[in-house]
Design an enzyme around this catalytic site. Structure first.
Site, PDB file in Angstrom:
ATOM      1  N   ASP A  41      10.208  -3.464  -4.736  1.00  0.00           N
ATOM      2  CA  ASP A  41      11.074  -2.103  -4.745  1.00  0.00           C
ATOM      3  C   ASP A  41      12.299  -2.028  -4.063  1.00  0.00           C
ATOM      4  O   ASP A  41      12.358  -2.361  -2.714  1.00  0.00           O
ATOM      5  CB  ASP A  41      10.149  -1.148  -4.050  1.00  0.00           C
ATOM      6  CG  ASP A  41       8.860  -0.696  -5.232  1.00  0.00           C
ATOM      7  OD1 ASP A  41       9.085  -0.347  -6.196  1.00  0.00           O
ATOM      8  OD2 ASP A  41       7.735  -1.145  -4.808  1.00  0.00           O
TER       9      ASP A  41
ATOM     10  N   ASP B  10      11.115  -9.030  -1.856  1.00  0.00           N
ATOM     11  CA  ASP B  10      10.403  -7.601  -1.997  1.00  0.00           C
ATOM     12  C   ASP B  10      10.746  -7.296  -3.467  1.00  0.00           C
ATOM     13  O   ASP B  10      11.320  -7.756  -4.337  1.00  0.00           O
ATOM     14  CB  ASP B  10      11.275  -6.721  -0.909  1.00  0.00           C
ATOM     15  CG  ASP B  10      10.749  -5.340  -0.983  1.00  0.00           C
ATOM     16  OD1 ASP B  10       9.440  -5.096  -1.248  1.00  0.00           O
ATOM     17  OD2 ASP B  10      11.390  -4.472  -1.060  1.00  0.00           O
TER      18      ASP B  10
END
Length: 225
Positions: free
Chosen positions: A10, A8
């Protein structure tokens, strides 16, 4: 056997969840919207199409969702240019895993922001594929963005590990059939039910190394036997 690792962005590589909150809240209040404490948590993991519609329909920003999206992304890009909010240790962790596996990135962020962040951080060469949830039908917690990343890597989802921080991200990667390593975001910690889906939970990205990923795969496989 793990053949690829999908990150991922953020909350794992960039400390941006509070920045997203600040920018979207600022726009909402400027345009006469009704911001609530639950808005940021509600939008975590949503694709840009989904969160811009949420800001229009729920928060009450009068602009069309497409304009809301453009303005938020413009403001985020400006902030990235001023100072990219890299999480300490994230660059080193990416490099550690890239030395062993093919890497992908599956992010709810917009394509423009993904590319800007990876260019500014110098991490772009380490990722073979990157996928924005703009490019799939559904955002997290649906598995679409992780399944698309695995497909582009040409690796079966069950042979991928995912590195996540949020409840929606953990649920997304787990639903895709991947071994999940969770690094909870201290500002927006996932609830216990989401963390229970992760094979391994770390306190910080400094702890992320090939041995941890291998252990996550082993535990994930054992739980399904």
């Amino acid at each position: 056997m793990i053949e690829a690792v999908i990150f991922d962005l953020d909350g794992v590589i960039l400390e941006t969840e509070e920045l997203w909150n600040e920018v979207r809240k600022g726009l909402a209040l400027e345009r006469g919207g009704r911001w609530s404490d639950s808005a940021q948590a509600d939008m975590m993991g949503m694709s840009s199409t989904e969160w811009s519609r949420y800001m229009h329909d729920v928060v009450g920003v009068p602009d069309p969702p497409e304009e809301i999206n453009r303005e938020v992304v413009r403001r985020m890009a400006e902030r990235y240019a001023e100072q990219l909010p890299l999480i300490e240790g994230a660059v080193e962790a990416v490099k550690r895993l890239a030395a062993r596996w093919a890497l992908g990135l599956a992010s709810s962020s917009n394509r423009r922001l993904i590319d800007r962040a990876l260019d500014l951080s110098g991490l772009a060469p380490f990722f073979r594929v990157t996928v924005s949830s703009e490019e799939v039908e559904r955002g997290k917690p649906a598995p679409d963005v992780y399944l698309e990343a695995a497909q582009r890597l040409r690796v079966e989802p069950e042979r991928c590990a995912a590195i996540e921080d949020s409840a929606s991200g953990i649920r997304s990667a787990h639903a895709a059939g991947m071994a999940v390593v969770a690094i909870p975001n201290p500002a927006f910690p996932p609830p216990a039910y989401a963390l229970a889906l992760a094979a391994v939970v770390l306190e910080s990205i400094d702890e992320l190394d090939p041995e941890t990923v291998t252990e996550a795969a082993r535990l994930s496989t054992a739980s399904t036997d």
